[in-house]
Design a protein around this motif. Structure first.
Motif, short mmCIF file in Angstrom:
data_model
loop_
_atom_site.label_atom_id
_atom_site.label_comp_id
_atom_site.label_asym_id
_atom_site.label_seq_id
_atom_site.Cartn_x
_atom_site.Cartn_y
_atom_site.Cartn_z
N VAL A 78 35.47 -55.78 -6.49
CA VAL A 78 35.64 -55.07 -7.76
C VAL A 78 34.83 -55.76 -8.85
O VAL A 78 34.12 -55.10 -9.62
N LEU A 82 31.79 -53.96 -10.88
CA LEU A 82 31.84 -53.90 -12.34
C LEU A 82 30.59 -54.53 -12.94
O LEU A 82 30.04 -54.00 -13.92
N SER A 83 30.11 -55.62 -12.36
CA SER A 83 28.90 -56.27 -12.88
C SER A 83 27.66 -55.40 -12.69
O SER A 83 26.69 -55.53 -13.42
N ARG A 87 33.01 -48.84 -13.69
CA ARG A 87 34.06 -49.06 -14.68
C ARG A 87 35.40 -48.63 -14.09
O ARG A 87 35.45 -47.79 -13.19
N HIS A 88 36.47 -49.22 -14.61
CA HIS A 88 37.82 -48.85 -14.18
C HIS A 88 38.13 -47.44 -14.66
O HIS A 88 37.71 -47.04 -15.75
N LEU A 101 37.58 -46.95 -9.41
CA LEU A 101 36.42 -47.22 -10.26
C LEU A 101 35.59 -45.94 -10.36
O LEU A 101 35.81 -44.99 -9.61
#
Length: 117
Positions: A78, A82-83, A87-88, A101
Motif C-alpha cells: 500500500v 501510494l508513493s 490514493r485511498h 485504493l
C-alpha cells in the motif's frame, strides 16, 4: 469450444499515462504503446493483459469491476502504491482486512491482506 482470457480493457482519459502507471505498479511489460491503446502484460507472451483505451467521457459512478491484489506484505505494498500516485478511497467498505485504493484516474482496486495458512 474454449475461451482464453486475452485482456481486461480499461477506459482512460490518458491511456499512455495510466498504462505506464499500472506497468510500474505491477512490474509488467509494455507490449503496445500506441497513443490510443496501451497494452501491458506480465511478460510479452503471457496473458491476460491490461489494455488501456482512450475515451472522452469521464467516469461518473463507482467501478462495476475492480481488481484485487494479494501481496506478501500489505502495508508495504500500500505504501509503495501510494508513493506511485494511488490514493485511498472510501466506497463504503467500512473496517475490512483489505485496503481500497484508486489509480491516478480514479479506478478502484483492492490490496488484500496476506494469505494465512
Amino acid at each position: 469450444m474454449s475461451l482464453e482470457w486475452e485482456q481486461t480493457v480499461v477506459d482512460a482519459a490518458d491511456p499512455v499515462a495510466l498504462g505506464r502507471w499500472w506497468a510500474a505498479a505491477l512490474g509488467w511489460v509494455v507490449v503496445d504503446d500506441a497513443s490510443d491503446e496501451y497494452e501491458i502484460r506480465p511478460a510479452p507472451d503471457r496473458l491476460p493483459g491490461l489494455l488501456f483505451v482512450a475515451v472522452e467521457e469521464s467516469r461518473s459512478v463507482k467501478n462495476r469491476l475492480h481488481l484485487d491484489f494479494r501481496p506478501d506484505d500489505q502495508a508495504a505494498e500500500v505504501a509503495r502504491l501510494l508513493s506511485l500516485g494511488a490514493r485511498h478511497v472510501d466506497v463504503g467498505q467500512g473496517e475490512q482486512s483489505w485496503v481500497v485504493l484508486a489509480d491516478p484516474e480514479g479506478n478502484e482496486f483492492c490490496v488484500l491482506a496476506a494469505r494465512h495458512g
